[in-house]
Design a protein around this motif. Structure first.
Motif, short mmCIF file in Angstrom:
data_model
loop_
_atom_site.label_atom_id
_atom_site.label_comp_id
_atom_site.label_asym_id
_atom_site.label_seq_id
_atom_site.Cartn_x
_atom_site.Cartn_y
_atom_site.Cartn_z
N ARG A 124 47.86 34.36 40.45
CA ARG A 124 47.65 35.38 39.41
C ARG A 124 47.62 36.78 40.02
O ARG A 124 48.14 37.72 39.43
CB ARG A 124 46.35 35.08 38.63
CG ARG A 124 46.42 33.78 37.85
CD ARG A 124 45.29 33.63 36.84
NE ARG A 124 43.95 33.83 37.33
CZ ARG A 124 43.16 32.88 37.85
NH1 ARG A 124 43.62 31.63 37.96
NH2 ARG A 124 41.94 33.16 38.23
N CYS A 128 50.14 39.86 39.08
CA CYS A 128 49.72 41.21 38.71
C CYS A 128 50.43 42.25 39.56
O CYS A 128 50.90 43.29 39.06
CB CYS A 128 48.21 41.36 38.87
SG CYS A 128 47.23 40.45 37.67
N ALA A 146 44.24 40.13 31.39
CA ALA A 146 43.71 39.76 32.71
C ALA A 146 42.50 40.62 33.08
O ALA A 146 41.51 40.12 33.61
CB ALA A 146 44.80 39.90 33.77
N ASP A 150 39.90 37.57 32.77
CA ASP A 150 40.08 36.67 33.91
C ASP A 150 38.74 36.44 34.59
O ASP A 150 37.90 37.35 34.68
CB ASP A 150 41.09 37.24 34.91
CG ASP A 150 41.66 36.14 35.80
OD1 ASP A 150 42.79 35.71 35.53
OD2 ASP A 150 40.96 35.71 36.74
#
Length: 195
Positions: A124, A128, A146, A150
């Motif tokens: 992840r 990003c 996110a 997240d």
């Protein structure tokens, strides 16, 4: 008097251990200089493609991506996206995402957007960063999600940094407003690194 030879012996043995190191030698980082280690790596490569070879191949592909003909970009991105779906190792999935981030094609962007929901935090984070290298208006919502939800702090920080790559010129006015609003959870967070 009897203690002195024992101390010398212990010091000698400790020195021998420090000088010899582990099986890779005193400097494991320099094991590629060892001919025996190189032979083992070559033998491994003859049987199957090793992790290090896969990472090196992906790095070479990233370096070439900008120079590839436009008609080759989408088929390569489709192949990389398929490999990403099949790959079990998070470290290699993150390398695949880094590479897909350089392929600004529909398949590449879709695969990177999907990686924002990967089970592994390192994947992840790589997603990003890939979005941040090539900001697009459609990425604002995924990064905002996110930042706000997240569970991993590193992912939230990476998403916030990626949103910082978006320039005002690249976004229409409604997206700029949404971008500013989506950074609010980062400012309200208790962690100063995220703030």
């Amino acid at each position: 008097v009897l203690l002195l030879p024992a101390v010398r012996l212990c010091a000698f043995l400790a020195g021998c251990i420090l000088l010899t190191g582990c099986a890779d030698g005193p400097l494991p980082e320099a094991r590629y200089l060892n001919p025996w280690t190189r032979k083992q790596w070559d033998d491994d490569e003859a049987v199957a493609t090793t992790y290090h070879k896969k990472v090196a191949d992906l790095a070479a592909l990233r370096a070439q991506a900008a120079r590839l003909p436009a008609d080759q970009l989408e088929p390569i991105a489709v192949q990389l996206a398929a490999r990403l779906q099949e790959e079990k190792a998070p470290a290699l999935r993150s390398e695949l995402v880094r590479t897909l981030g350089e392929f600004q094609t529909p398949a590449g962007r879709t695969a990177v957007a999907t990686a924002l929901a990967d089970e592994s935090a390192i994947v992840r984070v790589a997603a990003c960063k890939a979005v941040g290298r090539h900001p697009a208006p459609e990425s604002v919502e995924a990064l905002a999600h996110a930042v706000a939800s997240d569970t991993d702090l590193d992912v939230r920080i990476a998403a916030t940094n990626a949103m910082g790559q978006f320039s005002d010129a690249a976004l229409p006015a409604p997206d700029r407003k949404r971008l500013a609003q989506s950074l609010r959870p980062a400012l309200d967070d208790r962690d100063p690194a995220l703030q």
